[in-house]
Design a protein around this motif. Sequence first.
Motif, PDB file in Angstrom:
ATOM      1  N   UNK A  46       0.817  -1.201   0.000  1.00 11.49           N
ATOM      2  CA  UNK A  46       0.000   0.000   0.000  1.00 11.49           C
ATOM      3  C   UNK A  46       0.860   1.263   0.000  1.00 11.49           C
ATOM      4  N   UNK A  47       0.203   2.403  -0.083  1.00  8.40           N
ATOM      5  CA  UNK A  47       0.901   3.688  -0.161  1.00  8.40           C
ATOM      6  C   UNK A  47       1.262   4.269   1.192  1.00  8.40           C
ATOM      7  N   UNK A  48       1.072   3.528   2.245  1.00 10.00           N
ATOM      8  CA  UNK A  48       1.362   4.032   3.585  1.00 10.00           C
ATOM      9  C   UNK A  48       0.150   3.847   4.474  1.00 10.00           C
ATOM     10  N   UNK A  49       0.090   4.633   5.518  1.00 11.35           N
ATOM     11  CA  UNK A  49      -1.014   4.488   6.460  1.00 11.35           C
ATOM     12  C   UNK A  49      -2.339   4.980   5.891  1.00 11.35           C
ATOM     13  N   UNK A  50      -2.299   5.893   4.918  1.00 12.59           N
ATOM     14  CA  UNK A  50      -3.506   6.353   4.235  1.00 12.59           C
ATOM     15  C   UNK A  50      -3.120   6.973   2.900  1.00 12.59           C
ATOM     16  N   UNK A  51      -4.056   6.977   1.978  1.00 10.52           N
ATOM     17  CA  UNK A  51      -3.816   7.545   0.660  1.00 10.52           C
ATOM     18  C   UNK A  51      -4.169   9.019   0.605  1.00 10.52           C
ATOM     19  N   UNK A  52      -3.384   9.792  -0.151  1.00 10.65           N
ATOM     20  CA  UNK A  52      -3.634  11.227  -0.280  1.00 10.65           C
ATOM     21  C   UNK A  52      -3.815  11.655  -1.733  1.00 10.65           C
ATOM     22  N   UNK A  53      -3.566  10.726  -2.674  1.00  6.16           N
ATOM     23  CA  UNK A  53      -3.735  11.062  -4.089  1.00  6.16           C
ATOM     24  C   UNK A  53      -3.795   9.782  -4.907  1.00  6.16           C
ATOM     25  N   UNK A  54      -4.670   9.754  -5.893  1.00  8.19           N
ATOM     26  CA  UNK A  54      -4.706   8.709  -6.900  1.00  8.19           C
ATOM     27  C   UNK A  54      -5.150   9.389  -8.183  1.00  8.19           C
ATOM     28  N   UNK A  55      -4.210   9.589  -9.101  1.00 11.91           N
ATOM     29  CA  UNK A  55      -4.468  10.369 -10.310  1.00 11.91           C
ATOM     30  C   UNK A  55      -3.957   9.652 -11.547  1.00 11.91           C
ATOM     31  N   UNK A  56      -4.604   9.928 -12.664  1.00 18.42           N
ATOM     32  CA  UNK A  56      -4.165   9.443 -13.963  1.00 18.42           C
ATOM     33  C   UNK A  56      -3.514  10.606 -14.707  1.00 18.42           C
ATOM     34  N   UNK A  57      -2.310  10.391 -15.226  1.00 19.61           N
ATOM     35  CA  UNK A  57      -1.577  11.398 -15.996  1.00 19.61           C
ATOM     36  C   UNK A  57      -1.316  10.829 -17.380  1.00 19.61           C
ATOM     37  N   UNK A  58      -1.844  11.479 -18.413  1.00 19.49           N
ATOM     38  CA  UNK A  58      -1.614  11.064 -19.793  1.00 19.49           C
ATOM     39  C   UNK A  58      -0.791  12.152 -20.461  1.00 19.49           C
ATOM     40  N   UNK A  59       0.421  11.789 -20.918  1.00 18.01           N
ATOM     41  CA  UNK A  59       1.295  12.791 -21.527  1.00 18.01           C
ATOM     42  C   UNK A  59       0.969  12.962 -23.014  1.00 18.01           C
ATOM     43  N   UNK A  60       1.683  13.861 -23.688  1.00 18.17           N
ATOM     44  CA  UNK A  60       1.418  14.179 -25.087  1.00 18.17           C
ATOM     45  C   UNK A  60       1.639  12.987 -26.013  1.00 18.17           C
ATOM     46  N   UNK A 114      -0.335  20.851  -2.236  1.00 16.40           N
ATOM     47  CA  UNK A 114      -1.133  20.832  -1.009  1.00 16.40           C
ATOM     48  C   UNK A 114      -0.592  21.897  -0.064  1.00 16.40           C
ATOM     49  N   UNK A 115      -1.375  22.199   0.941  1.00 18.22           N
ATOM     50  CA  UNK A 115      -1.036  23.280   1.865  1.00 18.22           C
ATOM     51  C   UNK A 115       0.249  23.008   2.647  1.00 18.22           C
ATOM     52  N   UNK A 116       0.495  21.752   3.014  1.00 23.61           N
ATOM     53  CA  UNK A 116       1.657  21.427   3.835  1.00 23.61           C
ATOM     54  C   UNK A 116       2.968  21.407   3.062  1.00 23.61           C
ATOM     55  N   UNK A 117       2.934  20.911   1.826  1.00 22.74           N
ATOM     56  CA  UNK A 117       4.167  20.628   1.103  1.00 22.74           C
ATOM     57  C   UNK A 117       4.486  21.565  -0.052  1.00 22.74           C
ATOM     58  N   UNK A 118       3.550  22.364  -0.486  1.00 21.73           N
ATOM     59  CA  UNK A 118       3.811  23.269  -1.597  1.00 21.73           C
ATOM     60  C   UNK A 118       3.474  22.648  -2.942  1.00 21.73           C
ATOM     61  N   UNK A 119       4.123  23.159  -3.996  1.00 21.23           N
ATOM     62  CA  UNK A 119       3.787  22.882  -5.384  1.00 21.23           C
ATOM     63  C   UNK A 119       4.890  22.051  -6.035  1.00 21.23           C
ATOM     64  N   UNK A 120       4.522  20.908  -6.606  1.00 16.23           N
ATOM     65  CA  UNK A 120       5.479  20.011  -7.253  1.00 16.23           C
ATOM     66  C   UNK A 120       5.032  19.697  -8.667  1.00 16.23           C
ATOM     67  N   UNK A 121       5.989  19.291  -9.501  1.00 16.09           N
ATOM     68  CA  UNK A 121       5.654  18.836 -10.842  1.00 16.09           C
ATOM     69  C   UNK A 121       6.415  17.555 -11.150  1.00 16.09           C
ATOM     70  N   UNK A 122       5.883  16.809 -12.121  1.00 18.87           N
ATOM     71  CA  UNK A 122       6.520  15.591 -12.590  1.00 18.87           C
ATOM     72  C   UNK A 122       6.303  15.502 -14.084  1.00 18.87           C
ATOM     73  N   UNK A 123       7.353  15.179 -14.819  1.00 16.27           N
ATOM     74  CA  UNK A 123       7.292  15.142 -16.284  1.00 16.27           C
ATOM     75  C   UNK A 123       7.013  13.761 -16.845  1.00 16.27           C
ATOM     76  N   UNK A 124       6.945  12.757 -16.008  1.00 13.39           N
ATOM     77  CA  UNK A 124       6.748  11.392 -16.468  1.00 13.39           C
ATOM     78  C   UNK A 124       8.025  10.577 -16.396  1.00 13.39           C
ATOM     79  N   UNK A 125       9.144  11.235 -16.131  1.00 13.95           N
ATOM     80  CA  UNK A 125      10.432  10.551 -15.938  1.00 13.95           C
ATOM     81  C   UNK A 125      11.094  11.115 -14.687  1.00 13.95           C
ATOM     82  N   UNK A 126      11.948  10.310 -14.071  1.00 12.99           N
ATOM     83  CA  UNK A 126      12.671  10.777 -12.890  1.00 12.99           C
ATOM     84  C   UNK A 126      11.761  10.988 -11.701  1.00 12.99           C
TER      85      UNK A 126
END
Length: 135
Positions: A46-60, A114-126
């Motif tokens: 599992x993702x830990x003690x509780x889940x905070x996100x489950x999203x689908x990302x479709x790139x170009x 999110x309010x606690x951690x700020x703003x992040x991005x992911x490009x599909x790699x790394x």
Amino acid sequence: MEQGVNTKNKPWVIDPRAWLVMNQMRIQGKQVTAFPGWASILASGAVGTFGTMLEEFIDAAATTFIVAGGPTKVWRYDAVNRLLVDITGLAVLSTSRDEPWSAFTYKDEFYHVNKNDGFYKWTGVGNIAVLGGTP
């Protein structure tokens, strides 16, 4: 349908307890539905003690990624090996049930905030990366 959760199609109703550990559900086309057997698919657990996100990302290039978040980590799902791959990198996260991730796609990149951690991005790699100028 409420808030992206399809609760009208019985017997595929998601057990409310499933949200706590992100088990027994899947996401397709931005819609979360029940998926019996999901726990056995995730050989890595599992993702830990509780889940905070489950999203689908479709790139170009039309590559589809499932991105999951827990209280301290973010993962992408590797369907070939049936594993969650940690893409947190060096980020130190403290996501809570009260402040879960909010995610969206813009210009072929996956953003989550999110309010606690700020703003992040992911490009599909790394790994995920904090956006400049954010806490």
